[in-house]
Design a protein around this motif. Structure first.
Motif, PDB file in Angstrom:
ATOM      1  N   PHE A 200      46.812   8.168   6.506  1.00 18.60           N
ATOM      2  CA  PHE A 200      46.673   7.468   5.243  1.00 18.60           C
ATOM      3  C   PHE A 200      45.911   6.169   5.457  1.00 18.60           C
ATOM      4  O   PHE A 200      46.188   5.419   6.390  1.00 18.60           O
ATOM      5  CB  PHE A 200      48.032   7.173   4.622  1.00 18.60           C
TER       6      PHE A 200
ATOM      7  N   ALA B 116      48.290  17.131  11.759  1.00 18.10           N
ATOM      8  CA  ALA B 116      47.976  15.699  11.821  1.00 18.10           C
ATOM      9  C   ALA B 116      47.722  15.203  10.406  1.00 18.10           C
ATOM     10  O   ALA B 116      47.132  15.914   9.590  1.00 18.10           O
ATOM     11  CB  ALA B 116      46.750  15.456  12.682  1.00 18.10           C
ATOM     12  N   ILE B 117      48.183  13.993  10.138  1.00 17.17           N
ATOM     13  CA  ILE B 117      48.015  13.432   8.802  1.00 17.17           C
ATOM     14  C   ILE B 117      47.691  11.949   8.928  1.00 17.17           C
ATOM     15  O   ILE B 117      48.101  11.294   9.888  1.00 17.17           O
ATOM     16  CB  ILE B 117      49.284  13.666   7.952  1.00 17.17           C
TER      17      ILE B 117
ATOM     18  N   ILE C 104      45.222   1.595   8.251  1.00 14.06           N
ATOM     19  CA  ILE C 104      45.352   3.037   8.536  1.00 14.06           C
ATOM     20  C   ILE C 104      46.691   3.322   9.205  1.00 14.06           C
ATOM     21  O   ILE C 104      47.206   2.498   9.954  1.00 14.06           O
ATOM     22  CB  ILE C 104      44.194   3.513   9.469  1.00 14.06           C
ATOM     23  N   SER C 105      47.258   4.466   8.902  1.00 17.85           N
ATOM     24  CA  SER C 105      48.403   4.957   9.665  1.00 17.85           C
ATOM     25  C   SER C 105      48.187   6.431   9.964  1.00 17.85           C
ATOM     26  O   SER C 105      47.624   7.173   9.159  1.00 17.85           O
ATOM     27  CB  SER C 105      49.713   4.741   8.903  1.00 17.85           C
ATOM     28  N   LEU C 106      48.612   6.837  11.156  1.00 19.84           N
ATOM     29  CA  LEU C 106      48.409   8.205  11.634  1.00 19.84           C
ATOM     30  C   LEU C 106      49.749   8.825  12.005  1.00 19.84           C
ATOM     31  O   LEU C 106      50.670   8.128  12.435  1.00 19.84           O
ATOM     32  CB  LEU C 106      47.534   8.199  12.904  1.00 19.84           C
TER      33      LEU C 106
ATOM     34  N   LYS D 116      37.431   8.460   2.785  1.00 24.42           N
ATOM     35  CA  LYS D 116      37.847   8.619   1.388  1.00 24.42           C
ATOM     36  C   LYS D 116      38.186   7.266   0.754  1.00 24.42           C
ATOM     37  O   LYS D 116      37.867   7.020  -0.410  1.00 24.42           O
ATOM     38  CB  LYS D 116      39.068   9.539   1.294  1.00 24.42           C
TER      39      LYS D 116
ATOM     40  N   PHE E 104      55.525   7.681   2.956  1.00 27.53           N
ATOM     41  CA  PHE E 104      54.480   6.687   3.043  1.00 27.53           C
ATOM     42  C   PHE E 104      55.047   5.316   2.706  1.00 27.53           C
ATOM     43  O   PHE E 104      55.775   5.165   1.730  1.00 27.53           O
ATOM     44  CB  PHE E 104      53.320   7.010   2.105  1.00 27.53           C
TER      45      PHE E 104
ATOM     46  N   SER F 157      44.563   9.553  -3.833  1.00 26.25           N
ATOM     47  CA  SER F 157      43.765  10.374  -2.937  1.00 26.25           C
ATOM     48  C   SER F 157      44.441  11.733  -2.802  1.00 26.25           C
ATOM     49  O   SER F 157      45.674  11.828  -2.798  1.00 26.25           O
ATOM     50  CB  SER F 157      43.600   9.701  -1.567  1.00 26.25           C
TER      51      SER F 157
ATOM     52  N   LYS G 298      56.406   1.725  11.045  1.00 19.53           N
ATOM     53  CA  LYS G 298      54.970   1.651  11.335  1.00 19.53           C
ATOM     54  C   LYS G 298      54.287   0.593  10.469  1.00 19.53           C
ATOM     55  O   LYS G 298      53.396  -0.120  10.935  1.00 19.53           O
ATOM     56  CB  LYS G 298      54.313   3.007  11.059  1.00 19.53           C
TER      57      LYS G 298
ATOM     58  N   LEU H 231      45.523   3.964  -7.895  1.00 19.64           N
ATOM     59  CA  LEU H 231      44.573   4.647  -7.023  1.00 19.64           C
ATOM     60  C   LEU H 231      45.199   5.950  -6.527  1.00 19.64           C
ATOM     61  O   LEU H 231      46.414   6.024  -6.331  1.00 19.64           O
ATOM     62  CB  LEU H 231      44.217   3.759  -5.821  1.00 19.64           C
TER      63      LEU H 231
ATOM     64  N   VAL I 290      50.333  -0.280   6.636  1.00 21.70           N
ATOM     65  CA  VAL I 290      50.731   0.969   5.998  1.00 21.70           C
ATOM     66  C   VAL I 290      51.387   1.855   7.058  1.00 21.70           C
ATOM     67  O   VAL I 290      51.185   1.645   8.257  1.00 21.70           O
ATOM     68  CB  VAL I 290      49.526   1.715   5.361  1.00 21.70           C
ATOM     69  N   GLY I 291      52.159   2.808   6.608  1.00 16.46           N
ATOM     70  CA  GLY I 291      52.805   3.715   7.554  1.00 16.46           C
ATOM     71  C   GLY I 291      52.982   5.083   6.941  1.00 16.46           C
ATOM     72  O   GLY I 291      53.398   5.197   5.788  1.00 16.46           O
ATOM     73  N   VAL I 292      52.641   6.111   7.709  1.00 17.92           N
ATOM     74  CA  VAL I 292      52.874   7.478   7.251  1.00 17.92           C
ATOM     75  C   VAL I 292      53.658   8.197   8.348  1.00 17.92           C
ATOM     76  O   VAL I 292      53.460   7.938   9.536  1.00 17.92           O
ATOM     77  CB  VAL I 292      51.541   8.211   6.944  1.00 17.92           C
TER      78      VAL I 292
ATOM     79  N   GLN J 214      48.834   4.774  -5.376  1.00 17.39           N
ATOM     80  CA  GLN J 214      49.211   3.372  -5.217  1.00 17.39           C
ATOM     81  C   GLN J 214      48.996   2.654  -6.543  1.00 17.39           C
ATOM     82  O   GLN J 214      47.884   2.609  -7.074  1.00 17.39           O
ATOM     83  CB  GLN J 214      48.329   2.741  -4.135  1.00 17.39           C
TER      84      GLN J 214
ATOM     85  N   GLN K 185      44.118   2.598   3.423  1.00 21.86           N
ATOM     86  CA  GLN K 185      44.125   1.742   2.238  1.00 21.86           C
ATOM     87  C   GLN K 185      43.044   0.679   2.388  1.00 21.86           C
ATOM     88  O   GLN K 185      43.063  -0.116   3.334  1.00 21.86           O
ATOM     89  CB  GLN K 185      45.506   1.085   2.115  1.00 21.86           C
TER      90      GLN K 185
ATOM     91  N   GLY L 179      40.741   1.206  -2.746  1.00 19.43           N
ATOM     92  CA  GLY L 179      40.698   2.639  -2.507  1.00 19.43           C
ATOM     93  C   GLY L 179      41.799   3.088  -1.572  1.00 19.43           C
ATOM     94  O   GLY L 179      42.274   2.295  -0.752  1.00 19.43           O
ATOM     95  N   VAL L 180      42.216   4.335  -1.736  1.00 21.70           N
ATOM     96  CA  VAL L 180      43.169   4.922  -0.795  1.00 21.70           C
ATOM     97  C   VAL L 180      42.592   6.246  -0.320  1.00 21.70           C
ATOM     98  O   VAL L 180      41.727   6.835  -0.967  1.00 21.70           O
ATOM     99  CB  VAL L 180      44.564   5.140  -1.435  1.00 21.70           C
ATOM    100  N   GLY L 181      43.073   6.693   0.816  1.00 21.92           N
ATOM    101  CA  GLY L 181      42.615   7.974   1.336  1.00 21.92           C
ATOM    102  C   GLY L 181      43.709   8.666   2.110  1.00 21.92           C
ATOM    103  O   GLY L 181      44.404   8.034   2.898  1.00 21.92           O
ATOM    104  N   VAL L 182      43.866   9.965   1.847  1.00 21.93           N
ATOM    105  CA  VAL L 182      44.835  10.741   2.614  1.00 21.93           C
ATOM    106  C   VAL L 182      44.100  11.954   3.156  1.00 21.93           C
ATOM    107  O   VAL L 182      43.211  12.502   2.502  1.00 21.93           O
ATOM    108  CB  VAL L 182      46.054  11.160   1.754  1.00 21.93           C
ATOM    109  N   ASP L 183      44.415  12.353   4.366  1.00 30.59           N
ATOM    110  CA  ASP L 183      43.837  13.573   4.906  1.00 30.59           C
ATOM    111  C   ASP L 183      44.807  14.215   5.876  1.00 30.59           C
ATOM    112  O   ASP L 183      45.621  13.530   6.501  1.00 30.59           O
ATOM    113  CB  ASP L 183      42.493  13.307   5.605  1.00 30.59           C
ATOM    114  N   GLN L 184      44.723  15.524   5.973  1.00 24.63           N
ATOM    115  CA  GLN L 184      45.593  16.297   6.863  1.00 24.63           C
ATOM    116  C   GLN L 184      44.786  17.448   7.435  1.00 24.63           C
ATOM    117  O   GLN L 184      43.798  17.878   6.850  1.00 24.63           O
ATOM    118  CB  GLN L 184      46.764  16.872   6.071  1.00 24.63           C
TER     119      GLN L 184
ATOM    120  N   GLN M 222      55.776  12.174   9.155  1.00 23.90           N
ATOM    121  CA  GLN M 222      56.159  13.522   8.711  1.00 23.90           C
ATOM    122  C   GLN M 222      57.008  14.156   9.805  1.00 23.90           C
ATOM    123  O   GLN M 222      56.918  13.777  10.974  1.00 23.90           O
ATOM    124  CB  GLN M 222      54.909  14.371   8.502  1.00 23.90           C
TER     125      GLN M 222
ATOM    126  N   SER N 207      44.368  15.757  -0.842  1.00 22.02           N
ATOM    127  CA  SER N 207      43.909  16.529   0.315  1.00 22.02           C
ATOM    128  C   SER N 207      44.556  17.895   0.271  1.00 22.02           C
ATOM    129  O   SER N 207      45.716  18.038  -0.110  1.00 22.02           O
ATOM    130  CB  SER N 207      44.295  15.803   1.614  1.00 22.02           C
TER     131      SER N 207
END
Lengths: 130, 130, 130
Positions: free
Chosen positions: A125, A122-123, A113-115, A65, C125, B114, C65, B112, C13-15, B127, A127, A12-17, C17, B116
């Protein structure tokens, strides 16, 4: 019917902002309900606590997510998804309670996770893998 | 020359973002050209159809990037990349037509995704793996 | 103490912006310190060089990251993380110098990257695996 999950399968992957201003980190009830003591101590020690709380908040949403479980809305226990920095400053996910059980049921053994935050946004991701 | 692709090899990632106001979801030609009937029905049932169309639109772009194929610009058949929610509400990728063939040629068996959206911006992460 | 790393293990992982306007791509010192000649040539050939420099800049940060190494702040050699498009236009990561050594020490053999920019914001990403 036997299902063999190989190691390192992406599950699973998840992105949020979120706008940093939209995360009510000045509200003690919101903070104590959603963040662990260690998370609160970390965020309060940072140059911009609102940015740090917002980044962790979207991080928790992204992890949620990535677990692929049905959302419980406001009832989701975001405190069960803890994000703490390791010795190298890398944010690391620790699951507790029901989140931990649900992840195990899905064969998830690792969530990365990465922030990131800019001045305003703020964002995050996440995995999840076996 | 033999190439053995092990299972779960990460083969591509894709990120995309767009201002919700920049996705012309009010344009019936844009919608019918790029979204399947099931996607349209879903997006129209949501609280904010423009946000849902925008999120799926950037989702399709992110999936396309994760496939690592040469862009055909406006000719790319985004309808071949379908994103529907599963029973848990998790967005799930279905490839059709040429997109399906191209993914298979690259050894991609799973993508996969996600999605937002905030008030103004939609973002997606994809991914692809073997 | 032996550690066996299986293939394709997700390791980071790395995000990242940034507002495109916040990346000083008009500053020759910033550019020559952080981008390789091939990256500079590519970005200058694009319709909007500031957008391309910004996308690659956040790409480098996201890769950094994903490597999970301690940040050296301004001293981090972002030039050691090179992002060039392959024949299909897919951004591809090449590590050099210390970044390459640090990745190898962590068992990282592959870093995937995706870049996106809107009118105002660049986002990237990265995913590192064994």
């Amino acid at each position: 019917d036997t299902k063999v999950l190989s190691a390192n399968a992406p599950l699973g992957v998840g992105v949020d902002q979120e706008l940093i201003s939209a995360v009510p980190s000045h509200n003690p009830t919101f903070v104590s309900r959603n963040f662990t003591d260690a998370e609160i101590a970390y965020c309060r020690s940072q140059p911009s606590p609102p940015s740090s709380f917002a980044a962790r908040w979207v991080g928790k949403e992204a992890v949620f997510k990535s677990l692929g479980v049905k959302s419980q809305g406001a009832a989701a226990a975001m405190k069960e998804i803890e994000i703490l920095n390791d010795d190298s400053g890398v944010p690391t996910v620790y699951l507790h309670g029901r989140a931990k059980v649900q992840a195990a049921e899905k064969g998830i053994s690792k969530v990365l996770i990465s922030l990131s935050h800019s001045e305003t946004v703020a964002i995050a991701f996440a995995q999840a893998s076996s």
